[in-house]
Design a protein around this motif. Structure first.
Motif, mmCIF file in Angstrom:
data_model
loop_
_atom_site.group_PDB
_atom_site.id
_atom_site.type_symbol
_atom_site.label_atom_id
_atom_site.label_comp_id
_atom_site.label_asym_id
_atom_site.label_seq_id
_atom_site.Cartn_x
_atom_site.Cartn_y
_atom_site.Cartn_z
ATOM 1 N N VAL A 82 0.874 -1.289 0.040
ATOM 2 C CA VAL A 82 -0.119 0.119 -0.035
ATOM 3 C C VAL A 82 1.046 1.276 0.025
ATOM 4 N N SER A 83 0.360 2.447 -0.357
ATOM 5 C CA SER A 83 1.000 3.634 -0.133
ATOM 6 C C SER A 83 1.222 4.050 1.209
ATOM 7 N N TYR A 84 2.300 5.055 1.307
ATOM 8 C CA TYR A 84 2.717 5.293 2.740
ATOM 9 C C TYR A 84 1.592 6.066 3.245
ATOM 10 N N ARG A 85 0.815 7.040 2.508
ATOM 11 C CA ARG A 85 -0.288 7.455 3.035
ATOM 12 C C ARG A 85 -1.432 6.620 3.875
ATOM 13 N N THR A 86 -1.672 5.334 3.349
ATOM 14 C CA THR A 86 -2.526 4.603 3.335
ATOM 15 C C THR A 86 -2.040 3.826 4.764
ATOM 16 N N ILE A 87 -0.728 3.414 5.022
ATOM 17 C CA ILE A 87 -0.061 3.090 6.155
ATOM 18 C C ILE A 87 -0.303 3.936 7.352
ATOM 19 N N HIS A 88 0.093 5.089 6.856
ATOM 20 C CA HIS A 88 -0.206 6.237 7.884
ATOM 21 C C HIS A 88 -1.465 6.315 8.644
ATOM 22 N N ARG A 89 -2.323 6.501 7.695
ATOM 23 C CA ARG A 89 -3.889 6.461 8.050
ATOM 24 C C ARG A 89 -4.473 5.393 8.887
ATOM 25 N N LEU A 90 -3.786 4.159 8.431
ATOM 26 C CA LEU A 90 -4.261 2.904 9.093
ATOM 27 C C LEU A 90 -3.470 3.161 10.677
ATOM 28 N N VAL A 91 -2.368 3.432 10.985
ATOM 29 C CA VAL A 91 -1.827 3.648 12.096
ATOM 30 C C VAL A 91 -2.280 4.771 12.779
ATOM 31 N N SER A 92 -2.661 5.930 12.213
ATOM 32 C CA SER A 92 -3.260 7.100 12.826
ATOM 33 C C SER A 92 -4.441 6.691 13.303
ATOM 34 N N ASN A 93 -5.518 5.929 12.823
ATOM 35 C CA ASN A 93 -6.760 5.613 13.228
ATOM 36 C C ASN A 93 -6.645 4.337 14.100
ATOM 37 N N ASN A 94 -5.480 3.901 14.613
ATOM 38 C CA ASN A 94 -5.543 2.767 15.549
ATOM 39 C C ASN A 94 -6.025 1.668 14.903
#
Length: 61
Positions: free
Chosen positions: A13-25
């Motif tokens: 996945v893109s960095y943005r997607t992984i960041h969103r998944l982590v940010s949203n717990n």
């Protein structure tokens, strides 16, 4: 423990997607100083529980 880049590559996945998944717990993470680490067990649990079928909007809250 995986870096965001390693998790991104494993999930393809893109960095943005992984960041969103982590940010949203959605994927558990630990912040060590300024660096975010993702436990392998947390990523594995996410993969096993993911039943989205590839739809892009399933993770928005």
């Amino acid at each position: 423990m995986l870096t965001m880049q390693e998790a991104k590559a494993l999930l393809r996945v893109s960095y943005r997607t992984i960041h969103r998944l982590v940010s949203n717990n959605i994927i558990p993470s630990v912040k060590v100083g300024r660096v975010i680490r993702i436990p392998q067990s947390g990523l594995k649990k996410f993969i096993l529980n993911d039943t989205s079928g590839g739809s892009g909007n399933d993770y928005q809250q």
